[in-house]
Design an enzyme around this catalytic site. Structure first.
Site, PDB file in Angstrom:
ATOM      1  N   HIS A  32       0.833  -1.209   0.000  1.00 36.89           N
ATOM      2  CA  HIS A  32       0.000   0.000   0.000  1.00 36.89           C
ATOM      3  C   HIS A  32       0.865   1.255   0.000  1.00 36.89           C
ATOM      4  O   HIS A  32       0.707   2.140  -0.851  1.00 36.89           O
ATOM      5  CB  HIS A  32      -0.904  -0.019   1.234  1.00 36.89           C
ATOM      6  CG  HIS A  32      -1.782   1.178   1.379  1.00 36.89           C
ATOM      7  ND1 HIS A  32      -3.120   1.168   1.081  1.00 36.89           N
ATOM      8  CD2 HIS A  32      -1.514   2.445   1.802  1.00 36.89           C
ATOM      9  CE1 HIS A  32      -3.642   2.360   1.297  1.00 36.89           C
ATOM     10  NE2 HIS A  32      -2.681   3.156   1.743  1.00 36.89           N
ATOM     11  N   GLU A  33       1.790   1.340   0.937  1.00 33.88           N
ATOM     12  CA  GLU A  33       2.628   2.543   1.030  1.00 33.88           C
ATOM     13  C   GLU A  33       3.547   2.659  -0.182  1.00 33.88           C
ATOM     14  O   GLU A  33       3.844   3.771  -0.628  1.00 33.88           O
ATOM     15  CB  GLU A  33       3.447   2.522   2.327  1.00 33.88           C
ATOM     16  CG  GLU A  33       2.613   2.456   3.598  1.00 33.88           C
ATOM     17  CD  GLU A  33       1.513   3.501   3.668  1.00 33.88           C
ATOM     18  OE1 GLU A  33       1.651   4.582   3.042  1.00 33.88           O
ATOM     19  OE2 GLU A  33       0.500   3.249   4.339  1.00 33.88           O
TER      20      GLU A  33
ATOM     21  N   TYR B 200      -7.185  14.241   6.632  1.00 32.62           N
ATOM     22  CA  TYR B 200      -8.403  13.470   6.420  1.00 32.62           C
ATOM     23  C   TYR B 200      -9.602  14.047   7.168  1.00 32.62           C
ATOM     24  O   TYR B 200     -10.646  13.399   7.236  1.00 32.62           O
ATOM     25  CB  TYR B 200      -8.185  12.010   6.819  1.00 32.62           C
ATOM     26  CG  TYR B 200      -7.385  11.239   5.805  1.00 32.62           C
ATOM     27  CD1 TYR B 200      -7.998  10.698   4.680  1.00 32.62           C
ATOM     28  CD2 TYR B 200      -6.013  11.080   5.948  1.00 32.62           C
ATOM     29  CE1 TYR B 200      -7.268  10.006   3.726  1.00 32.62           C
ATOM     30  CE2 TYR B 200      -5.277  10.388   5.001  1.00 32.62           C
ATOM     31  CZ  TYR B 200      -5.909   9.854   3.895  1.00 32.62           C
ATOM     32  OH  TYR B 200      -5.184   9.167   2.959  1.00 32.62           O
TER      33      TYR B 200
ATOM     34  N   PHE C  54      -7.881  14.052  13.746  1.00 28.41           N
ATOM     35  CA  PHE C  54      -7.650  15.111  14.722  1.00 28.41           C
ATOM     36  C   PHE C  54      -6.176  15.380  15.016  1.00 28.41           C
ATOM     37  O   PHE C  54      -5.856  16.303  15.753  1.00 28.41           O
ATOM     38  CB  PHE C  54      -8.384  14.787  16.032  1.00 28.41           C
ATOM     39  CG  PHE C  54      -9.871  14.782  15.873  1.00 28.41           C
ATOM     40  CD1 PHE C  54     -10.566  15.959  15.666  1.00 28.41           C
ATOM     41  CD2 PHE C  54     -10.583  13.588  15.907  1.00 28.41           C
ATOM     42  CE1 PHE C  54     -11.939  15.966  15.500  1.00 28.41           C
ATOM     43  CE2 PHE C  54     -11.956  13.575  15.746  1.00 28.41           C
ATOM     44  CZ  PHE C  54     -12.638  14.768  15.540  1.00 28.41           C
TER      45      PHE C  54
ATOM     46  N   GLY D   4      -4.171  16.202  12.597  1.00 27.02           N
ATOM     47  CA  GLY D   4      -3.816  17.000  11.433  1.00 27.02           C
ATOM     48  C   GLY D   4      -5.062  17.196  10.600  1.00 27.02           C
ATOM     49  O   GLY D   4      -6.135  16.687  10.936  1.00 27.02           O
TER      50      GLY D   4
END
Length: 720
Positions: free
Chosen positions: A510-511, A644, A639, A641
């Site tokens: 994924h990364e 998202y 929360f 940052g």
């Protein structure tokens, strides 16, 4: 926040910097090197960061010095814009000049914030907190400078011939400046700036509290019965935890063992421990990590929500959700809810049936009484083992990290025509376990480089996994991409290498998908190359696309090899993995929808977070959370940052696009490798190449020849 300014809070970083990449063979001139060595190493931007010499004590003086120089250059830039009204507003005069002058400050700032996430310490946090207002004020100064804003507006509306990526960069810059307060009066600008400072302090504190509360709790186990059922790699990890910082040797069989709330420790313990009381204690510690005391995030959630709402109101939005969506593919709150509810309707009944099946299985295998929350992972794993014959203990030996890496690189060469080589020692690293790699095209041209930090270090490193940009492709700055890839898997213990679970392999893929999109871009403007300027609800497409390759036998033959014998993962085991992909599909889908719905409701409602959580969990959670569960207080994606915030649905929206994109490979037949390679090159030439220079829907259409469909996503989860 300006597209030119690095969003340090995000998991995927945004920076435009000037830097020329030197190969490992090239050395600094001796005289130049002697001068560089006298500087604060944080300010040395001639090569990759000097991680081994950068200390927390360098942060405050270094950032202050870099900020002063940045301000001086910025003042001169604005003076030139004001004094040259007769000069045509060209891309070179306006955009490129700003891009160049921002380089030194944001390079140094990015190094600081990266170290904060992978090598945190009280000293570094304190230094970061001192200089954080400098970053916020400089960001606001550029966003709110009307000379810069109006000049960019003139350029965007002018007659100069600009290509599509350039126009998207200008559009992003103008929207970011408006969100930064460019069009506000002085009173509202001041208010916005104060709120921005407070908001960043709060999100940083939120993230720190999650890290501190995770590492603050541990259970020291000395009774052998307390580790019954734990796989051998987990016992080794817990035994290693117990003797860390001492001269004692690790003894996985005799102990002691220390279990923590860090996922490589907590996850396997909850899945395999036969001691139900210990599972209960650990579960309660996990769900109440940041509920009370000095590390309480409950009040911070409300502060963050309040400041986000006030910020959006000042900028003319109904609420923060509408402000967040203004820069995304899905631009209306109602459309997000329609999307979430459509998936909810497909998955909720399935999740209820899966829970009942699990209860029946547990009861038939000796469980008595209610199936509590701390029983779910344990019995899910037992049911999984019974149905598919798969256990982590059986699987991990086939996936040593080095074999997985080499196989993943081989797949990338086959699909995308790139060669990846280890280059350890060519760059300084922040921890001895960090690796460095270089990427080349078919003609052996150096395309990019990346760092890999694979192992869990709960005492200093944020949990989870992420890809972070460090340097972005730029023709102007003669710059090629460099990325950070961060994971948190079990480290080697003794002579045994890091052995990966199937989930950890999926996380790495994924990364690496994010990194491929960052590194293989052909857009040569830094503001739209790689993942820059991609609408955030399309940012997970390349990453989630890559996960699909774990269900391709050829890929498994590349990445698997028993660490002792080299034997491939048995094909019958792979076939069971393929069947197991849909195991608890409804529950898995619903758990992501719960967070996405919670996120959207928290940023549209004025009710307390606890009331919102109750309302959303009543609809989206199976089973319902315990009254004391304060999991929302640990969701740093929302929360810790802004990345998202009012945008967590992006994971599912991107996954819809990713699954439909992978369908193109399935349609030609994964066994037909010649055809697969042709589709792979087309994927590289669209999704991995076009970056933020082309709207993501156009990118998708270029690859698929049509609009996206949800059927591949629903099929993946067994929900058709």
């Amino acid at each position: 926040m300006s597209c030119h300014l690095w969003c340090f809070q995000t998991a995927i970083l945004c920076v435009i910097v000037k830097w020329t990449f030197f190969s490992s063979e090239r050395q600094l001139d001796p005289d130049a090197a002697s001068v560089v060595d006298t500087l604060n190493p944080l300010l040395d931007v001639t090569l990759l960061p000097r991680f081994s010499t950068i200390k927390p004590s360098h942060v405050t003086p270094g950032i202050i010095q870099a900020a002063e120089e940045y301000q001086r250059k910025l003042k001169e830039y604005v003076r030139q814009l004001e004094g040259n009204q007769s000069v045509p507003r060209t891309w070179e005069f306006v955009e490129e000049s700003l891009e160049v002058l921002q380089f030194p400050f944001f390079y140094s700032w990015q190094v600081v914030t990266h170290l904060l996430s992978v090598k945190s310490s009280p000293e570094l946090r304190e230094a970061h907190q001192k200089v954080q207002p400098i970053f916020v004020n400089l960001t606001a100064h550029v966003d709110q400078n009307l000379v810069i804003y109006n000049t960019f507006k003139e350029l965007s509306q002018g007659n100069q011939s600009l290509d599509a990526p350039q126009r998207r960069i200008l559009s992003c810059f103008l929207m970011s400046s408006r969100h930064g307060g460019a069009e506000l009066n002085e009173r509202d600008k001041t208010k916005l700036n104060l709120m921005s400072l407070t908001l960043i302090d709060s999100t940083t504190k939120f993230r720190d509290n999650v890290l501190d509360s995770t590492k603050a709790f541990s259970l020291l186990l000395t009774d052998k019965e307390s580790v019954e059922g734990l796989p051998e790699p987990t016992r080794r990890l817990l035994a290693s935890n117990a003797v860390e910082g001492t001269n004692k040797s690790v003894d996985p069989e005799a102990g002691p063992w220390k279990v923590t709330l860090d996922i490589p420790s907590y996850g396997p313990f909850m899945k395999h421990s036969r001691n139900r009381k210990l599972r209960e204690d650990l579960y309660h510690a996990y769900i109440t990590r940041t509920c009370a005391g000095k590390l309480n995030n409950s009040k911070l959630i409300e502060q963050i929500r309040q400041f986000r709402q006030e910020t959006s109101a000042i900028l003319g939005y109904k609420n923060y959700a509408y402000m967040s969506l203004s820069s995304k593919m899905v631009q209306q709150v109602e459309d997000v809810w329609a999307f979430l509810n459509s998936l909810h309707n497909k998955s909720y009944t399935a999740a209820l049936a899966e829970l009942q099946s699990l209860k029946d299985f547990a009861r038939s295998h000796g469980h008595s009484g209610e199936l509590e929350h701390w029983d779910l992972a344990f019995w899910s794993e037992r049911q999984y083992e019974a149905v598919y014959g798969l256990t982590e203990e059986k699987v991990r030996p086939y996936f040593p990290l080095e074999r997985v890496l080499q196989g993943m690189f081989k797949l990338c060469k086959e699909l995308f025509g790139v060669t990846i080589r280890a280059a350890d020692g060519a760059a300084e690293v922040w921890n001895p376990d960090v690796r460095f790699f270089t990427v080349y095209d078919e003609k052996d041209n150096h395309l990019a480089s990346f760092y890999l930090d694979p192992y869990s270090r709960p005492e200093e490193k944020n949990s989870g996994a992420w890809m972070a940009e460090f340097l972005t492709r730029s023709r102007l700055l003669k710059q090629i991409p460099v990325a950070f890839i961060i994971c948190n898997q079990i480290p080697p213990v003794g002579s045994t290498p890091s052995l990966m679970s199937f989930k950890e392999v999926s996380t790495l893929f994924h990364e690496f998908g994010h990194a491929l999109q960052h590194m293989l871009t052909t857009v040569e403007y830094a503001g739209a190359s790689g993942i820059h300027n991609i609408e955030w609800d399309a940012i997970e497409v390349a990453s989630q696309f890559m996960e699909n390759w774990l269900y391709d036998w050829d890929t498994i033959s590349f990445i698997s090899g028993h660490y002792l014998t080299g034997e491939l993962l048995p094909k019958e085991m792979f076939q069971e993995f393929y069947k197991a992909r849909q195991y608890l599909g409804g529950s898995s889908m619903l758990s992501q929808l719960y967070i996405a719905a919670l996120d959207m409701e928290l940023h549209t409602s004025s009710d307390s977070w606890m009331a919102v959580n109750k309302r959303i969990s009543d609809k989206f959670a199976v089973p319902k959370p315990l009254p004391e569960d304060c999991t929302p207080c640990t969701i740093s994606h929302i929360f810790g940052g802004d990345t998202y915030a009012a945008g967590y649905y992006s994971y599912k929206w991107s996954e819809l696009l990713a699954q439909d994109a992978f369908e193109a490979f399935s349609e030609v037949g994964l066994q037909n490798r010649d055809k697969v390679i042709k589709v792979g090159r087309r994927f590289r030439d669209t999704f991995l190449s076009l970056g933020g220079g082309t709207p993501p829907l156009e990118v998708f259409r270029s690859f698929r020849g049509r609009d996206p469909s949800p059927y591949a996503l629903l099929r993946k989860y067994g929900l058709l």
